[in-house]
Scaffold this active site. Structure first.
Site, PDB file in Angstrom:
ATOM      1  N   ASP A 148       0.835  -1.201   0.000  1.00 16.06           N
ATOM      2  CA  ASP A 148       0.000   0.000   0.000  1.00 16.06           C
ATOM      3  C   ASP A 148       0.876   1.260   0.000  1.00 16.06           C
ATOM      4  O   ASP A 148       1.980   1.252   0.539  1.00 16.06           O
ATOM      5  CB  ASP A 148      -0.909  -0.027   1.238  1.00 16.06           C
ATOM      6  CG  ASP A 148      -2.063   0.946   1.104  1.00 16.06           C
ATOM      7  OD1 ASP A 148      -2.292   1.474  -0.004  1.00 16.06           O
ATOM      8  OD2 ASP A 148      -2.741   1.184   2.121  1.00 16.06           O
ATOM      9  N   GLY A 149       0.345   2.335  -0.571  1.00 13.43           N
ATOM     10  CA  GLY A 149       1.006   3.636  -0.487  1.00 13.43           C
ATOM     11  C   GLY A 149       1.616   4.147  -1.782  1.00 13.43           C
ATOM     12  O   GLY A 149       2.250   5.201  -1.789  1.00 13.43           O
ATOM     13  N   ASN A 150       1.409   3.432  -2.883  1.00 14.92           N
ATOM     14  CA  ASN A 150       1.974   3.892  -4.170  1.00 14.92           C
ATOM     15  C   ASN A 150       1.418   5.256  -4.567  1.00 14.92           C
ATOM     16  O   ASN A 150       2.147   6.126  -5.034  1.00 14.92           O
ATOM     17  CB  ASN A 150       1.626   2.911  -5.304  1.00 14.92           C
ATOM     18  CG  ASN A 150       2.264   1.561  -5.115  1.00 14.92           C
ATOM     19  OD1 ASN A 150       3.152   1.398  -4.285  1.00 14.92           O
ATOM     20  ND2 ASN A 150       1.813   0.584  -5.878  1.00 14.92           N
ATOM     21  N   ARG A 182       0.051   7.685  -2.685  1.00 17.53           N
ATOM     22  CA  ARG A 182       0.544   8.770  -1.827  1.00 17.53           C
ATOM     23  C   ARG A 182       2.001   9.107  -2.127  1.00 17.53           C
ATOM     24  O   ARG A 182       2.410  10.256  -2.126  1.00 17.53           O
ATOM     25  CB  ARG A 182       0.383   8.399  -0.341  1.00 17.53           C
ATOM     26  CG  ARG A 182      -0.984   8.783   0.213  1.00 17.53           C
ATOM     27  CD  ARG A 182      -1.261   8.072   1.507  1.00 17.53           C
ATOM     28  NE  ARG A 182      -1.545   6.665   1.271  1.00 17.53           N
ATOM     29  CZ  ARG A 182      -1.545   5.731   2.211  1.00 17.53           C
ATOM     30  NH1 ARG A 182      -1.257   6.058   3.459  1.00 17.53           N
ATOM     31  NH2 ARG A 182      -1.844   4.492   1.920  1.00 17.53           N
ATOM     32  N   SER A 214      -7.045  -5.833  -6.035  1.00 19.62           N
ATOM     33  CA  SER A 214      -8.141  -6.458  -5.280  1.00 19.62           C
ATOM     34  C   SER A 214      -9.442  -6.416  -6.068  1.00 19.62           C
ATOM     35  O   SER A 214      -9.572  -5.657  -7.043  1.00 19.62           O
ATOM     36  CB  SER A 214      -8.331  -5.737  -3.942  1.00 19.62           C
ATOM     37  OG  SER A 214      -8.989  -4.507  -4.151  1.00 19.62           O
ATOM     38  N   ASN A 225     -10.557  -2.948  -6.290  1.00 19.85           N
ATOM     39  CA  ASN A 225      -9.770  -1.949  -7.020  1.00 19.85           C
ATOM     40  C   ASN A 225     -10.380  -1.513  -8.356  1.00 19.85           C
ATOM     41  O   ASN A 225      -9.977  -0.497  -8.933  1.00 19.85           O
ATOM     42  CB  ASN A 225      -8.335  -2.434  -7.252  1.00 19.85           C
ATOM     43  CG  ASN A 225      -7.464  -2.359  -6.010  1.00 19.85           C
ATOM     44  OD1 ASN A 225      -6.506  -3.112  -5.852  1.00 19.85           O
ATOM     45  ND2 ASN A 225      -7.786  -1.448  -5.096  1.00 19.85           N
ATOM     46  N   ARG A 245     -11.541   2.165  -8.896  1.00 17.87           N
ATOM     47  CA  ARG A 245     -10.644   3.290  -9.179  1.00 17.87           C
ATOM     48  C   ARG A 245     -10.947   3.849 -10.574  1.00 17.87           C
ATOM     49  O   ARG A 245     -11.686   3.249 -11.343  1.00 17.87           O
ATOM     50  CB  ARG A 245      -9.197   2.819  -9.092  1.00 17.87           C
ATOM     51  CG  ARG A 245      -8.889   2.369  -7.678  1.00 17.87           C
ATOM     52  CD  ARG A 245      -7.453   2.060  -7.457  1.00 17.87           C
ATOM     53  NE  ARG A 245      -7.246   1.784  -6.034  1.00 17.87           N
ATOM     54  CZ  ARG A 245      -6.113   1.908  -5.403  1.00 17.87           C
ATOM     55  NH1 ARG A 245      -5.043   2.312  -6.043  1.00 17.87           N
ATOM     56  NH2 ARG A 245      -6.020   1.649  -4.120  1.00 17.87           N
ATOM     57  N   GLU A 248       1.104 -13.704  12.076  1.00 22.92           N
ATOM     58  CA  GLU A 248       1.439 -12.456  12.752  1.00 22.92           C
ATOM     59  C   GLU A 248       1.242 -11.324  11.755  1.00 22.92           C
ATOM     60  O   GLU A 248       1.375 -11.539  10.537  1.00 22.92           O
ATOM     61  CB  GLU A 248       2.897 -12.482  13.186  1.00 22.92           C
ATOM     62  CG  GLU A 248       3.193 -13.624  14.111  1.00 22.92           C
ATOM     63  CD  GLU A 248       3.993 -13.206  15.315  1.00 22.92           C
ATOM     64  OE1 GLU A 248       4.308 -12.008  15.441  1.00 22.92           O
ATOM     65  OE2 GLU A 248       4.310 -14.098  16.108  1.00 22.92           O
TER      66      GLU A 248
HETATM   67  C1  FPP Z   1      -1.870   0.179  -3.372  1.00 22.50           C
HETATM   68  O1  FPP Z   1      -1.399   1.492  -3.308  1.00 22.50           O
HETATM   69  C2  FPP Z   1      -1.320  -0.508  -4.497  1.00 22.50           C
HETATM   70  C3  FPP Z   1      -2.016  -1.105  -5.500  1.00 22.50           C
HETATM   71  C4  FPP Z   1      -3.488  -1.165  -5.581  1.00 22.50           C
HETATM   72  C5  FPP Z   1      -1.329  -1.740  -6.618  1.00 22.50           C
HETATM   73  C6  FPP Z   1      -0.179  -2.609  -6.258  1.00 22.50           C
HETATM   74  C7  FPP Z   1       0.618  -2.727  -7.448  1.00 22.50           C
HETATM   75  C8  FPP Z   1       1.936  -2.631  -7.523  1.00 22.50           C
HETATM   76  C9  FPP Z   1       2.861  -2.520  -6.386  1.00 22.50           C
HETATM   77  C10 FPP Z   1       2.494  -2.618  -8.878  1.00 22.50           C
HETATM   78  C11 FPP Z   1       3.313  -3.738  -9.251  1.00 22.50           C
HETATM   79  C12 FPP Z   1       2.814  -5.084  -8.996  1.00 22.50           C
HETATM   80  C13 FPP Z   1       3.245  -6.125  -9.718  1.00 22.50           C
HETATM   81  C14 FPP Z   1       2.841  -7.484  -9.382  1.00 22.50           C
HETATM   82  C15 FPP Z   1       4.131  -5.924 -10.854  1.00 22.50           C
HETATM   83  P1  FPP Z   1      -2.457   2.661  -3.417  1.00 22.50           P
HETATM   84  O2  FPP Z   1      -2.574   3.018  -4.839  1.00 22.50           O
HETATM   85  O3  FPP Z   1      -3.733   2.248  -2.765  1.00 22.50           O
HETATM   86  O4  FPP Z   1      -1.752   3.796  -2.610  1.00 22.50           O
HETATM   87  P2  FPP Z   1      -2.486   4.931  -1.753  1.00 22.50           P
HETATM   88  O5  FPP Z   1      -3.158   4.235  -0.614  1.00 22.50           O
HETATM   89  O6  FPP Z   1      -1.347   5.787  -1.322  1.00 22.50           O
HETATM   90  O7  FPP Z   1      -3.440   5.624  -2.662  1.00 22.50           O
END
Ligand code: FPP
Length: 242
Positions: free
Chosen positions: A20-22, A24, A65, A68, A71, A207
């Site tokens: 999580d956190g991409n 932000r 998920s 998702n 979005r 855990e």
């Molecule tokens: C959650 O961060 C992240 C996701 C919904 C996507 C996860 C995907 C990756 C890490 C990309 C690469 C994955 C693979 C398997 C190549 P968010 O967008 O909810 O962040 P936020 O809470 O800060 O908005």
């Protein structure tokens, strides 16, 4: 009697991660959310490579998920393109590095091109055994358990199984994760303390570590620290009961 400075047992064999956190991370840099997802994908590569040294045999990551889809269309399309690109670019490296890749989640809503890339990568890496990477794509625990219950019901309806045979072990065999041991440790990055419908059944005894680091900043050193923390907690627990 256990020694305080000696781990009672090895570190976690199966680690599951809610990345999580991409978004932000990107927003903090004034960039679009997809910029964060691309940075996140580079961390996936780094963390998968760190697993053998850390003694992690199974790594399960939450990439997309069942929720998702809500979005924006731009973000969803960008993520799907990123998954396709990741598979195409990483396939040979994953094969060479001994990584067996499998996907969990419902493939029905994913586009044909992506599904065929997923199938091919599973087949290509099916003889590998060094690290087992499981990518959850269009995955949600409730959806998974519901689909498992439907398949179980068909078996009963068609007389191949009796309702008396249905126990936790039987149900587990109908889950997407039937080939995986239960996770020992579930990590969620970015400071949120939620499970978000991830491996609910499988993590009954896991855990949990909720850490503040945003996923694109989750380096292999941060990973190593979190794993070391797991060992410490176990050690204290052992010392108390000794
Ligand atoms: C959650 O961060 C992240 C996701 C919904 C996507 C996860 C995907 C990756 C890490 C990309 C690469 C994955 C693979 C398997 C190549 P968010 O967008 O909810 O962040 P936020 O809470 O800060 O908005």
């Amino acid at each position: 009697m256990p020694q305080i400075d000696q781990p009672l047992h090895d570190g976690p064999k199966h680690v599951a991660v809610i990345m999580d956190g991409n978004g932000r991370w990107a927003q903090k840099r004034g960039r679009p959310r997809l910029f964060g997802h691309h940075a996140g994908a580079r961390r996936v590569r780094e963390i998968v490579r760190a697993c053998p040294d850390e003694g992690v045999k199974y790594l399960t990551i939450f990439a997309f998920s069942t929720e998702n889809w809500k979005r924006t269309q731009t973000e969803v399309a960008g993520l799907m393109a990123l998954f396709r690109r990741y598979i195409q670019r990483e396939a040979m490296a994953l094969l060479d590095e001994g990584v067996r890749v499998r996907f969990i989640g419902d493939r029905i809503k994913l586009d044909d091109k992506l599904v065929s890339l997923m199938d091919n990568l599973e087949l290509l890496t099916s003889n590998n055994d060094k690290v087992h990477l499981t990518i959850a794509l269009n995955y949600g625990s409730r959806d998974e358990v519901t689909r498992a219950a439907q398949r179980l019901a068909v078996e009963i309806e068609q007389g191949r199984l009796s309702h008396k045979d249905v126990d936790a072990e039987t149900l587990s065999r109908f889950l997407d994760t039937r080939f995986l041991p239960d996770p020992d440790l579930v990590i969620r990055t970015s400071g949120e303390a939620r499970i978000s419908n991830f491996l609910l059944w499988q993590s009954a005894y896991a855990e949990y570590e909720f850490i503040d680091t945003l996923w694109p900043d989750f380096t292999k050193d941060v990973f190593a620290k979190v794993l070391a923390g797991y060992g410490k907690r176990e050690r204290r627990f052992g010392a108390v009961i000794a």
